[in-house]
Enzyme design. Structure first.
Site, PDB file in Angstrom:
ATOM      1  N   HIS A  17       0.818  -1.208   0.000  1.00  0.00           N
ATOM      2  CA  HIS A  17       0.000   0.000   0.000  1.00  0.00           C
ATOM      3  C   HIS A  17       0.854   1.261   0.000  1.00  0.00           C
ATOM      4  CE1 HIS A  17      -2.826  -3.126   1.134  1.00  0.00           C
ATOM      5  NE2 HIS A  17      -3.785  -2.308   0.763  1.00  0.00           N
ATOM      6  N   ASP A  72      -3.076  -2.848  12.786  1.00  0.00           N
ATOM      7  CA  ASP A  72      -3.623  -2.536  11.459  1.00  0.00           C
ATOM      8  C   ASP A  72      -3.895  -3.863  10.773  1.00  0.00           C
ATOM      9  OD1 ASP A  72      -4.222  -1.694   8.920  1.00  0.00           O
ATOM     10  OD2 ASP A  72      -2.276  -0.768   8.509  1.00  0.00           O
ATOM     11  N   GLY A  77       2.764  -3.116  16.260  1.00  0.00           N
ATOM     12  CA  GLY A  77       3.445  -1.880  15.882  1.00  0.00           C
ATOM     13  C   GLY A  77       4.913  -1.847  16.231  1.00  0.00           C
TER      14      GLY A  77
END
Length: 333
Positions: free
Chosen positions: A45, A174, A305
């Site tokens: 992405h 995420d 993360g």
């Protein structure tokens, strides 16, 4: 693998966007989000998605100059229309607006309709955490998963992001609601590699690790099987109702994936009476995770993360790994 300096990537992406007609400031902001995504290791992405972004501009799915517009306000919950503007810029704006509401009221909610793909959803979790807010956001998508027990694409893999601020490193989850995002499936397909775990269904309806088969059917495997299927449906339903925008079913009737619906929530932790106690709670829970015994000797346990920060530092120091064919394609634009 070829590596590209972060500043060079931002410069080249900005150049291409300006050639497409972006105003320089918006081009730079948009380019930075793409480069940040690749910098943090979400290549699917970041740079890899950039040529498709340009294609969508040229096809008219993305309105370069469109700005979000307030439609309705219900206390701390606001509805905004993205007017098909660049999804990353719209999402950045929406999370910033939710943060502003949180500063004033303790929490804020922005529901956004008629927007585009936000690229890496985690970007907006990191954004909230940098502002010392808990952030929660999600997006619906075009249909790319079956309802559990079904054979057709009826659900989106609707990415969900949760973030908690922490001075020593933000905690950011995420996740797509498919076992692998379709962008990740594309990466394995380009490498001619099998997925490390089951990731979707082939045309016979069998669960498979073959990215070619999954790309052919566009049927991702819901996380947690029926649980992921149910969560996908509810996230789509809530985003559609709160924003007044398109559902996954309605997006699926379009010629491509655009005009999405998204929700952004922010909670300002500074309003709490004892910030030290909050920081202590977060630290204790992180320590509890880190002290878990690894399944394999020599490995360690990470919080969501944590490895992103490691990848970020490595890529800033050594350069960002790129698919050479895609990088050459961008340089030629």
């Amino acid at each position: 693998m070829k590596r590209v300096n972060y500043a060079e990537m931002v410069e080249q992406l900005t150049r291409v966007l300006c050639r497409q007609g972006f105003e320089i400031e918006r081009a730079g902001a948009c380019a930075k989000i793409f480069a940040d995504n690749s910098r943090d290791g979400v290549y699917s992405h970041g740079l890899n998605r950039f040529p498709r972004f340009i294609e969508y501009i040229q096809k008219g799915y993305i309105a370069m100059d469109a700005q979000p517009e307030l439609v309705q306000r219900f206390g701390t919950w606001e509805r905004w229309d993205g007017h098909l503007g660049p999804g990353s810029l719209n999402a950045q704006f929406a999370m910033n607006r939710a943060i502003q509401q949180a500063r004033e009221n303790g929490m804020g909610c922005v529901a956004l309709k008629n927007t585009n793909h936000w690229m890496r959803g985690g970007t907006y979790g990191w954004q909230a955490a940098e502002a010392e807010c808990i952030g929660i956001c999600w997006s619906n998508t075009t249909p790319n998963m079956p309802v559990w027990g079904g054979r057709e694409r009826r659900l989106g893999n609707n990415p969900l992001v949760l973030a908690v601020p922490r001075a020593a490193g933000h905690i950011v989850l995420d996740m797509a609601l498919s076992q692998f995002s379709m962008g990740k499936v594309e990466i394995y397909q380009r490498r001619h590699e099998m997925l490390p775990f089951d990731g979707g269904f082939d045309k016979e309806g069998k669960i498979t690790r073959d990215p070619e088969a999954i790309s052919e059917t566009l049927l991702g495997l819901p996380i947690g099987y029926w649980k992921g299927s149910g969560l996908s449906f509810l996230l789509d339903l809530v985003a559609t109702v709160l924003s007044g925008g398109n559902s996954t079913a309605e997006i699926g009737r379009l010629e491509s994936e655009y005009a999405l619906s998204q929700v952004f929530l922010a909670f300002d932790l500074s309003v709490l009476p004892d910030p030290e106690a909050v920081r202590g709670t977060i630290m204790r829970l992180i320590d509890h995770i880190h002290q878990s015994e690894p399944l394999r000797e020599g490995e360690r346990i990470y919080y969501p993360g944590e490895r992103t920060l490691q990848t970020r530092n490595e890529n800033l120091e050594q350069g960002i790994p790129v698919d050479e064919a895609i990088w050459k394609q961008v340089l030629a634009m």
